[in-house]
Design an enzyme around this catalytic site. Structure first.
Site, PDB file in Angstrom:
ATOM      1  N   HIS A 156       0.838  -1.219   0.000  1.00  0.00           N
ATOM      2  CA  HIS A 156       0.000   0.000   0.000  1.00  0.00           C
ATOM      3  C   HIS A 156       0.869   1.265   0.000  1.00  0.00           C
ATOM      4  O   HIS A 156       0.430   2.307   0.476  1.00  0.00           O
ATOM      5  CB  HIS A 156      -0.941   0.041   1.208  1.00  0.00           C
ATOM      6  CG  HIS A 156      -1.672  -1.241   1.440  1.00  0.00           C
ATOM      7  ND1 HIS A 156      -2.896  -1.525   0.890  1.00  0.00           N
ATOM      8  CD2 HIS A 156      -1.327  -2.347   2.159  1.00  0.00           C
ATOM      9  CE1 HIS A 156      -3.287  -2.741   1.267  1.00  0.00           C
ATOM     10  NE2 HIS A 156      -2.346  -3.258   2.025  1.00  0.00           N
ATOM     11  N   SER A 277      15.307  20.689 -16.959  1.00  0.00           N
ATOM     12  CA  SER A 277      14.127  21.500 -17.219  1.00  0.00           C
ATOM     13  C   SER A 277      14.565  22.786 -17.891  1.00  0.00           C
ATOM     14  O   SER A 277      15.661  23.287 -17.630  1.00  0.00           O
ATOM     15  CB  SER A 277      13.418  21.806 -15.901  1.00  0.00           C
ATOM     16  OG  SER A 277      12.671  23.005 -16.010  1.00  0.00           O
ATOM     17  N   LYS A 283      16.586  20.698 -11.814  1.00  0.00           N
ATOM     18  CA  LYS A 283      15.846  19.482 -12.143  1.00  0.00           C
ATOM     19  C   LYS A 283      16.664  18.396 -12.823  1.00  0.00           C
ATOM     20  O   LYS A 283      17.552  18.653 -13.628  1.00  0.00           O
ATOM     21  CB  LYS A 283      14.669  19.831 -13.054  1.00  0.00           C
ATOM     22  CG  LYS A 283      13.621  20.658 -12.350  1.00  0.00           C
ATOM     23  CD  LYS A 283      12.693  19.817 -11.529  1.00  0.00           C
ATOM     24  CE  LYS A 283      11.500  19.469 -12.388  1.00  0.00           C
ATOM     25  NZ  LYS A 283      10.583  18.622 -11.652  1.00  0.00           N
ATOM     26  N   GLU A 290       9.406   7.751 -17.537  1.00  0.00           N
ATOM     27  CA  GLU A 290       8.041   8.250 -17.749  1.00  0.00           C
ATOM     28  C   GLU A 290       7.526   7.913 -19.139  1.00  0.00           C
ATOM     29  O   GLU A 290       6.362   7.554 -19.322  1.00  0.00           O
ATOM     30  CB  GLU A 290       8.008   9.772 -17.544  1.00  0.00           C
ATOM     31  CG  GLU A 290       8.183  10.175 -16.097  1.00  0.00           C
ATOM     32  CD  GLU A 290       8.352  11.680 -15.941  1.00  0.00           C
ATOM     33  OE1 GLU A 290       7.603  12.273 -15.163  1.00  0.00           O
ATOM     34  OE2 GLU A 290       9.240  12.259 -16.589  1.00  0.00           O
TER      35      GLU A 290
END
Ligand code: ARG
Length: 457
Positions: A156, A277, A283, A290
């Site tokens: 979980h 970025s 970043k 992704e």
């Protein structure tokens, strides 16, 4: 390009109709398989006396030249041709004349395209297996490198029990092993030759389908001509295998994304597989993971798309089936690209054992071990569970962890608890004691690594 099928229809088709009809834009990649199939077909025709030996020699030689010509770029595939089959036949006829017009005797584009796809995908199954093995090898090397590194295991997404980082990532190697099995099975199931089924009903020529199949390395032939030309199960199988593989890579991606975040900080992804970025200089984005997660949806779409295309079409061949190619190629290209990224990306992962250990020390992930300790001293599990639960509750109130509780305090919860409780809840011991087969101990990780070494060798 002039239509070779200008039989009954004499009028020209509309340009916009040609655009819808044409598949050369995507089936050009089948040129090698198409030529291989035609060479075998010419050999069969001549063995059966349907064409002469000289005609066969001319055809085989011409096709060989076309193959090397396309390979080296001296023959350009004509984008106005309807499909790769028509293109190859027309170039052949242009090159060798009369004999070229005989190569399509006793076959149809319907069995021809079914053959090409099987030849193509049979090889792609092998490539899939080898690309998957590269990822398994990278995962195993990481597991070896960080074999004893302890991290919190989750259920979980809540800290649950201590596990080894090696045990965690080897999970993906097991998923990938099942993917290898699937592609291997798919290849076996598609190893059936449809050539010679012709348009739908077989042929009146005295062909030898078994011989032609043998030339092409197929152990079986389709026993029903209608099935031979209309079966695209193998395309669905292949896309399903890609979809399942992508689901695995996507789950893997999700963990790489989570674990490389500042919030977790368990791992660092190699710079070569992250991006920056355009506005935020700090970043380091996990774009490759992704995109893999993103492309998974697309591959599922390919599967649903083809299944839906096939569900309503009557026997035998219908042009709807031309749609199989883009679905198959898109699934294949997406999955293979992700596999090619994953192997070096995983190889470049840096784990941070200190961060993982300190996360493991919070969250009371040794509470089960504390209960098990009391069970070892004669208490029933459910009673031990409640006492351990109460201890966790009280520790949270005091802002401490189980390791901080004094022995005097422990004894207030149960007189069965002795000094050796600290050893029992020590995280390293907690992991090492999980000796049950398939558990998270170092021993089990070694068993798994041996298993994969055998698969990779
Ligand atoms: N381009 C077609 C396909 O990919 C080849 C088969 C065409 N057959 C036909 N009867 N029109 O399906």
């Amino acid at each position: 390009m002039e239509k070779m099928w200008a039989g009954r229809s004499l009028g020209a088709t509309e340009k916009i109709a040609d655009e819808l009809n044409s598949s050369i834009g995507f089936d050009a990649r089948l040129y090698k398989e198409d030529i291989t199939g035609s060479i075998a077909h010419a050999k069969m025709l001549s063995k059966q006396g349907i064409i002469t030996e000289e005609e066969k020699d001319q055809i085989v030689e011409g096709l060989g030249k076309i193959l090397s010509g396309i390979d080296d770029g001296s023959i350009k595939i004509d984008p106005t041709a309807e499909d790769i089959h028509m293109f190859v036949e027309s170039v052949l006829t242009e090159m060798i004349g009369e004999a070229g017009k005989k190569v399509h005797t006793a076959r149809s584009r319907n069995d021809q395209v079914a053959l090409d796809m099987r030849l193509y995908l049979r090889e792609q199954c092998d490539i899939a297996v080898s690309l998957i093995k590269d990822v398994i090898a990278a995962v195993c090397a990481k597991a070896e490198e960080y074999k004893e590194c302890i991290m919190p295991g989750y259920t979980h997404l809540q800290r649950a029990q201590p596990i080894l980082f090696s045990h965690e990532i080897l999970t993906y190697a097991h998923m990938l092993e099942r993917d290898i099995d699937r592609f291997t099975e798919t290849k076996k199931r598609m190893d059936v030759s449809p050539i010679g089924c012709c348009a739908l009903a077989g042929t009146t020529y005295d062909t030898d389908r078994e011989y032609e199949a043998e030339l092409l390395g197929f152990p079986h032939i389709a026993l029903n001509s209608l099935d031979g030309v209309s079966d695209r199960d193998f395309c669905c199988d292949f896309i399903y295998d890609c979809a399942m593989l992508m689901m695995h890579l996507s789950r893997f991606s999700e963990e790489l994304i989570l674990f490389s975040s500042w919030e977790f900080g368990f791992i660092e992804l190699p710079e070569a597989f992250t991006t920056g970025s355009s506005i935020m200089p700090q970043k380091k984005n996990p774009d490759m993971a992704e995109l893999t997660r993103g492309k998974t949806g697309r591959v599922y779409g390919d599967l649903m798309g083809l299944l839906t295309t096939l569900k309503g079409i009557p026997l035998a061949y219908n042009k709807d089936m031309q749609e199989d190619k883009e679905a198959v190629f898109d699934a294949l290209d997406s999955a293979f690209l992700c596999l090619k990224v994953f192997a070096p990306m995983v190889a470049g992962i840096k784990a941070k054992p200190e961060v993982m250990l300190s996360a493991a020390k919070k969250g009371f992930i040794n509470a089960t071990d504390l209960a098990d300790y009391m069970v070892g001293r004669g208490m029933a599990f459910r009673d031990a569970y409640h006492i351990s639960g109460r201890l966790v509750h009280d520790c949270i109130e005091k802002g401490i962890v189980l390791e901080d509780v004094s022995i005097e305090d422990y004894k207030k919860y149960s007189p069965l608890i002795g000094e050796d409780v600290y050893e029992a809840i020590d995280l390293t011991n907690c992991v090492q004691k999980r000796l049950s087969a398939g558990g998270t101990s170092v021993e089990s990780v070694e068993t798994q690594l041996d298993h994969f070494r055998r698969i990779l060798s």
